[in-house]
Design an enzyme around this catalytic site. Structure first.
Site, mmCIF file in Angstrom:
data_model
loop_
_atom_site.group_PDB
_atom_site.id
_atom_site.type_symbol
_atom_site.label_atom_id
_atom_site.label_comp_id
_atom_site.label_asym_id
_atom_site.label_seq_id
_atom_site.Cartn_x
_atom_site.Cartn_y
_atom_site.Cartn_z
ATOM 1 C CE LYS A 109 -4.495 0.673 0.079
ATOM 2 N NZ LYS A 109 -5.533 -0.245 -0.400
HETATM 3 P P1 NAD Z 1 -12.827 7.490 -2.899
HETATM 4 O O1 NAD Z 1 -11.855 8.542 -2.531
HETATM 5 O O2 NAD Z 1 -13.234 7.345 -4.318
HETATM 6 O O3 NAD Z 1 -14.172 7.642 -2.034
HETATM 7 C C1 NAD Z 1 -14.151 7.762 -0.641
HETATM 8 C C2 NAD Z 1 -15.538 8.215 -0.195
HETATM 9 O O4 NAD Z 1 -15.538 8.305 1.240
HETATM 10 C C3 NAD Z 1 -15.919 9.609 -0.693
HETATM 11 O O5 NAD Z 1 -17.312 9.633 -0.950
HETATM 12 C C4 NAD Z 1 -15.585 10.514 0.497
HETATM 13 O O6 NAD Z 1 -16.335 11.713 0.509
HETATM 14 C C5 NAD Z 1 -15.973 9.598 1.621
HETATM 15 N N1 NAD Z 1 -15.333 9.983 2.889
HETATM 16 C C6 NAD Z 1 -14.065 10.410 3.085
HETATM 17 N N2 NAD Z 1 -13.877 10.705 4.383
HETATM 18 C C7 NAD Z 1 -15.039 10.434 5.008
HETATM 19 C C8 NAD Z 1 -15.494 10.525 6.342
HETATM 20 N N3 NAD Z 1 -14.670 10.971 7.314
HETATM 21 N N4 NAD Z 1 -16.769 10.159 6.617
HETATM 22 C C9 NAD Z 1 -17.576 9.713 5.643
HETATM 23 N N5 NAD Z 1 -17.234 9.608 4.369
HETATM 24 C C10 NAD Z 1 -15.973 9.955 4.050
HETATM 25 O O7 NAD Z 1 -12.209 6.111 -2.334
HETATM 26 P P2 NAD Z 1 -12.575 4.625 -2.767
HETATM 27 O O8 NAD Z 1 -11.573 4.167 -3.754
HETATM 28 O O9 NAD Z 1 -14.033 4.535 -3.058
HETATM 29 O O10 NAD Z 1 -12.233 3.851 -1.418
HETATM 30 C C11 NAD Z 1 -13.168 3.709 -0.340
HETATM 31 C C12 NAD Z 1 -12.744 2.540 0.531
HETATM 32 O O11 NAD Z 1 -12.697 1.347 -0.272
HETATM 33 C C13 NAD Z 1 -11.352 2.652 1.159
HETATM 34 O O12 NAD Z 1 -11.358 2.005 2.421
HETATM 35 C C14 NAD Z 1 -10.469 1.880 0.199
HETATM 36 O O13 NAD Z 1 -9.275 1.400 0.796
HETATM 37 C C15 NAD Z 1 -11.412 0.748 -0.156
HETATM 38 N N6 NAD Z 1 -11.096 0.052 -1.404
HETATM 39 C C16 NAD Z 1 -11.001 0.711 -2.593
HETATM 40 C C17 NAD Z 1 -10.738 0.011 -3.758
HETATM 41 C C18 NAD Z 1 -10.708 0.662 -5.120
HETATM 42 O O14 NAD Z 1 -10.603 -0.074 -6.116
HETATM 43 N N7 NAD Z 1 -10.823 1.961 -5.226
HETATM 44 C C19 NAD Z 1 -10.539 -1.378 -3.698
HETATM 45 C C20 NAD Z 1 -10.672 -2.032 -2.470
HETATM 46 C C21 NAD Z 1 -10.951 -1.297 -1.337
#
Ligand code: NAD
Length: 414
Positions: A103
């Site tokens: 990561k």
């Molecule tokens: P992103 O940045 O696209 O979206 C994150 C979302 O969370 C946004 O809507 C943001 O406004 C919201 N957010 C941020 N801080 C917040 C808070 N304090 N309270 C409430 N909402 C909040 O990120 P993503 O890629 O969608 O990732 C989200 C989660 O999924 C993370 O834990 C990430 O590690 C996990 N993840 C992502 C992927 C991927 O392919 N992008 C894969 C596996 C896991």
């Protein structure tokens, strides 16, 4: 409340105990193979210089190159990146793809940077971690605060230094430069498959189930849309600005369009009531999908959660203390290392396509993803039922067990 690293280490302890791992191997699996901390100097548009902190952690390399996302978030620090890298190791082993876990991240709020500043941060970060990344070494991908444009800049920076185009150095790239069809929605599609597998096992028809999604970003936004399109009723979603609720259901596709048209939060969307992120977690729904940050379900709120199923789109949304309360209450938690594995699964497909320079159709990608997720769920639920484990511990036992096997088989050098 437990930090992400404390949670990851406690989960490893449970799996290690169950597997009867000796202390030495347990210690190896608890320790990242490499942790790199870098300075990322940024020339702001106004001419001032700001020095940001960046990280890349390779937790384990025993089953193949390291793989994991890059996070741009102000709270990112080395311990959080270590936890996220460890979860990637178990996730890749669990779903049977030949990677270790990694990561990375930069402690920065991307929303406060111009596009040019964001590009400069990305390119400088990529060049600082360049000695340890590469298609055979470590392959970054998008995570919170980064996207396919970030990956395009990273790929271009790496390729410029190499002197030729190296598509396989990152995944989650735009399709036009070697990305895979289906990668954009892969994590969310995987969340949907994970959710349906758990509902099916419990004998619940997914059509009409009431769903709340925390985090309306890359994962949560499309997960809400896919669940809605498949017949679920998405009643609430949220982002960092707060949440919205409509007991009759929301139209996630229309909401995504509203955000693409320039709205900076879901809050205020016509026809909805405003709720807080904390209220969203405690709504009376069937399925809760935390898809924002880690540690949001803990010993302070787990007793108040009403959902019967929690499908972890985010990494580490539930602390071990919170988990214990949910388990006592009979709430089914579909764990992150499985539920959000669709992203890294299709990242693997993207890397395979890049290495072969031969690209698949979107249907082929989605079909292979479905097979992989359903097979992993079967393995987890079979072990959980046979040994009386929660889905989380069963998933950890499978993932940790496979990595431990790789260590034993390879032996220790020197
Ligand atoms: P992103 O940045 O696209 O979206 C994150 C979302 O969370 C946004 O809507 C943001 O406004 C919201 N957010 C941020 N801080 C917040 C808070 N304090 N309270 C409430 N909402 C909040 O990120 P993503 O890629 O969608 O990732 C989200 C989660 O999924 C993370 O834990 C990430 O590690 C996990 N993840 C992502 C992927 C991927 O392919 N992008 C894969 C596996 C896991």
């Amino acid at each position: 409340m437990q930090t992400a690293l404390e949670s990851a280490l406690l989960q490893l302890d449970s799996a290690a105990r169950h597997l009867g791992l000796d202390d030495g191997l347990h210690q190896m699996l608890a320790t990242p193979r490499r942790s790199l901390e870098v300075a990322v100097p940024l020339r702001r548009d106004d001419g001032t210089l700001q020095v940001l902190k960046g990280y890349r952690v390779q937790h384990n390399l025993s089953r193949g190159p390291a793989k994991g996302g890059v996070r741009f978030h102000p709270d990112t620090d080395l311990d959080e990146v270590r936890a996220l890298a460890m979860w990637m190791t178990w996730k890749c082993a669990l779903i049977g793809i030949p990677y270790g876990g990694a990561k990375g991240g930069v402690a920065v709020d991307p929303r406060l940077l111009s596009r040019n500043e964001l590009e400069r941060v990305t390119r400088r970060y990529a060049s600082e971690i360049m000695p340890i990344i590469g298609p055979e070494k470590d392959i970054p991908a998008p995570d919170v605060g980064t996207d396919e444009q970030t990956m395009a800049w990273m790929m271009d920076t790496y390729s410029t230094h190499a002197g030729y185009t190296v598509t396989g150095v990152v995944t989650g790239k735009p399709v036009s430069i070697g990305g895979s069809l289906g990668r954009g929605g892969a994590t969310s599609r995987g969340v949907m498959y994970a959710c349906f597998s758990a509902l099916k096992e419990a004998g619940v028809d997914h059509r009409g189930v009431r769903v709340a999604v925390q985090g309306f970003g890359k994962v949560g936004g499309l997960a809400a849309q896919y669940l809605h399109d498949a017949g679920c009723c998405v009643v609430a979603v949220s982002d960092v600005g707060g949440g919205i609720y409509n007991p009759r259901g929301l139209d996630p596709a229309a909401l995504l369009k509203h955000l693409r048209a320039g709205a900076d939060t879901v809050v205020g969307y016509p026809g909805t009531d405003e709720i807080s992120n904390a209220e969203l977690l405690e709504l009376d729904v069937d399925v809760l999908v935390p898809a924002a940050l880690d540690g949001v379900i803990h010993d302070g709120n787990a007793a108040a959660i009403k959902a019967r199923f929690i499908v972890e789109g985010a990494n580490g949304p539930t602390t071990p203390d919170g988990d214990a309360i949910l388990e006592d209450r009979g709430i089914v938690v579909v764990p992150d290392v499985f539920a959000n594995a669709g992203g890294v699964a299709v990242s693997y497909f993207e890397w395979v396509q890049d290495l072969q320079a031969y690209f698949w159709s979107e249907d082929e990608v989605n079909d292979r993803l479905k097979i992989l997720m359903e097979r992993a769920y079967d393995e987890i639920s079979t072990l959980a039922a046979a040994e009386g484990l929660s889905l989380r511990i069963a998933a950890q036992v499978i993932g940790v067990g496979r990595v431990a096997d790789a260590h034993r088989t390879r032996g220790l050098y020197p």
